[in-house]
Design a protein around this motif. Structure first.
Motif, PDB file in Angstrom:
ATOM      1  N   THR A 103       0.843  -1.190   0.000  1.00 41.25           N
ATOM      2  CA  THR A 103       0.000   0.000   0.000  1.00 41.25           C
ATOM      3  C   THR A 103       0.886   1.250   0.000  1.00 41.25           C
ATOM      4  O   THR A 103       2.094   1.170   0.241  1.00 41.25           O
ATOM      5  CB  THR A 103      -0.901   0.026   1.247  1.00 41.25           C
ATOM      6  N   LYS A 311      -3.622  -9.313  -9.808  1.00 42.95           N
ATOM      7  CA  LYS A 311      -3.220  -9.412  -8.412  1.00 42.95           C
ATOM      8  C   LYS A 311      -3.224 -10.856  -7.927  1.00 42.95           C
ATOM      9  O   LYS A 311      -2.459 -11.228  -7.031  1.00 42.95           O
ATOM     10  CB  LYS A 311      -4.139  -8.560  -7.536  1.00 42.95           C
ATOM     11  N   THR A 319       0.147 -11.227  -0.444  1.00 37.20           N
ATOM     12  CA  THR A 319      -0.846 -11.722  -1.397  1.00 37.20           C
ATOM     13  C   THR A 319      -1.474 -13.026  -0.919  1.00 37.20           C
ATOM     14  O   THR A 319      -2.692 -13.221  -1.038  1.00 37.20           O
ATOM     15  CB  THR A 319      -0.216 -11.926  -2.785  1.00 37.20           C
ATOM     16  N   ASP A 321      -1.983 -14.043   2.100  1.00 38.09           N
ATOM     17  CA  ASP A 321      -2.942 -13.717   3.154  1.00 38.09           C
ATOM     18  C   ASP A 321      -4.220 -13.129   2.550  1.00 38.09           C
ATOM     19  O   ASP A 321      -5.333 -13.451   2.980  1.00 38.09           O
ATOM     20  CB  ASP A 321      -2.309 -12.747   4.143  1.00 38.09           C
ATOM     21  N   TRP A 322      -4.060 -12.277   1.542  1.00 34.77           N
ATOM     22  CA  TRP A 322      -5.197 -11.648   0.849  1.00 34.77           C
ATOM     23  C   TRP A 322      -6.038 -12.705   0.131  1.00 34.77           C
ATOM     24  O   TRP A 322      -7.269 -12.662   0.163  1.00 34.77           O
ATOM     25  CB  TRP A 322      -4.656 -10.607  -0.136  1.00 34.77           C
ATOM     26  N   ASP A 325      -8.708 -14.594   1.964  1.00 37.12           N
ATOM     27  CA  ASP A 325      -9.988 -13.900   2.112  1.00 37.12           C
ATOM     28  C   ASP A 325     -10.776 -13.897   0.801  1.00 37.12           C
ATOM     29  O   ASP A 325     -11.974 -14.185   0.783  1.00 37.12           O
ATOM     30  CB  ASP A 325      -9.765 -12.454   2.570  1.00 37.12           C
ATOM     31  N   GLU A 326     -10.091 -13.581  -0.300  1.00 28.67           N
ATOM     32  CA  GLU A 326     -10.779 -13.362  -1.572  1.00 28.67           C
ATOM     33  C   GLU A 326     -11.255 -14.656  -2.244  1.00 28.67           C
ATOM     34  O   GLU A 326     -12.343 -14.692  -2.811  1.00 28.67           O
ATOM     35  CB  GLU A 326      -9.866 -12.587  -2.527  1.00 28.67           C
TER      36      GLU A 326
END
Length: 333
Positions: A103, A311, A319, A321-322, A325-326
């Motif tokens: 970020t 992404k 990524t 970890d992301w 969720d996704e």
């Protein structure tokens, strides 16, 4: 005149007092055993601290590099996500890569050392006075040699899985406990997501992931990248053809296949990654999705085919970890 006996007694008393005074003087001038032991311990501790300031590390190139035990100004080329996940803010990294993952807040205060191709700008690195430089092992040798003259430079394997890489980075940066903690948190979260998905996934359900690159060819993912989340984290099974394709190539990232062969490698669920910033890759994906090969896949007919963006193709701790969720979100719709 004093009697002889008294004289003898007085002489004896004087001799005794003199002996005592000499003993005290000798004791005062010489450190006792406890003091000597403490001084010796202090010297040893000081020496230990001096020796612990640096240590040898064998990197992915097989080189033994003398590195600081507790680096303070690390330049981290390509592995900024790993450093941030370990609680280390690098002095610099290559923004063209890090900007895709970190970020703006995470990038704040980190210098850009982007150079030509995969190589960093050595002059920029030199200006930052780093005490440690971390680079991927695919860096050109001339660049590696130049960086090694600036500061201790460690090459880290780019083909290692994220968990091995985190362990290595933790070792190099003096953050081994933090690396272990990250892995433990990830595994706990993966277990939680598997439980959430149980009502939506049949036992033994298969899945596979594919990507189009700029050569307009279709590739099936191996054991890393998106596959790490599918198989290791969420517990999907590999289709037989996919398992056979990578059986003897565990570190191979992907393998090209023809569009016509896709049905042989497609699982009950499939993920297709399209590179948002590459026209050839996007065109290749569009051509496939407009073909009978794609439309007739059971996963497509059953609403279990997912087309996702760039992404999803990254492979780093942030990524991964992301994706935990996704990916379940898509499957639970």
């Amino acid at each position: 005149m004093l009697p002889v006996k008294k004289v003898i007694c007085l002489i004896g008393a004087f001799i005794l007092m003199a002996s005592l005074l000499l003993a005290c003087a000798s004791t005062a001038g010489t450190p006792d055993a406890a003091q000597q032991g403490q001084e010796s311990a202090n010297k040893e501790t000081g020496q230990g601290k001096k020796e612990a300031a640096t240590r040898l590390f064998k990197d992915a190139k097989g080189r033994e590099v003398t590195i600081p035990a507790a680096p303070q100004r690390a330049v981290v080329h390509y592995y900024a996500a790993e450093a941030i996940s370990l609680g280390v803010k690098p002095v610099a990294t290559n923004w063209i890569n890090a900007n895709l993952i970190l970020t703006k807040d995470q990038l704040q205060g980190i210098e850009d050392i982007g150079g030509e191709g995969v190589n960093p700008n050595v002059e920029k690195v030199l200006s930052l006075s780093p005490d440690l430089i971390i680079v991927p092992d695919f860096l050109e040798q001339t660049s590696l040699d130049a960086l090694s003259k600036v500061a201790p430079t460690v090459a880290v394997s780019y083909t290692d899985d994220v968990f091995t890489r985190m362990k290595t980075m933790g070792d190099v940066l003096g953050k081994s406990k933090e690396a272990e903690a990250w892995t433990a948190r990830y595994k706990a979260k993966a277990q939680q997501k598997r439980e959430q998905l149980k009502p939506y996934i049949k036992e033994g359900e298969t899945a596979s992931a594919f990507v189009f690159f700029q050569d307009k060819l279709l590739y099936v993912y191996g054991n890393q990248r998106l596959s790490s989340t599918l198989y290791d984290a969420l517990g999907f099974s590999r289709p037989e053809k996919v398992a056979a394709l990578f059986k003897d190539k565990p570190t191979l990232l992907w393998q090209s296949i023809s569009n016509e062969a896709l049905p042989d490698y497609a699982g009950d669920r499939i993920f297709l990654v399209t590179l948002d910033n590459n026209e050839n890759a996007k065109k290749g994906a569009e051509e496939l999705m407009n073909s009978p090969v794609w439309r007739n896949l059971p996963a497509v007919k059953n609403g279990k085919a997912y087309v996702v963006g760039s992404k999803w193709s990254f492979y780093d701790p942030i990524t991964l970890d992301w994706l935990l969720d996704e990916m379940p979100k898509l499957m639970m719709k």
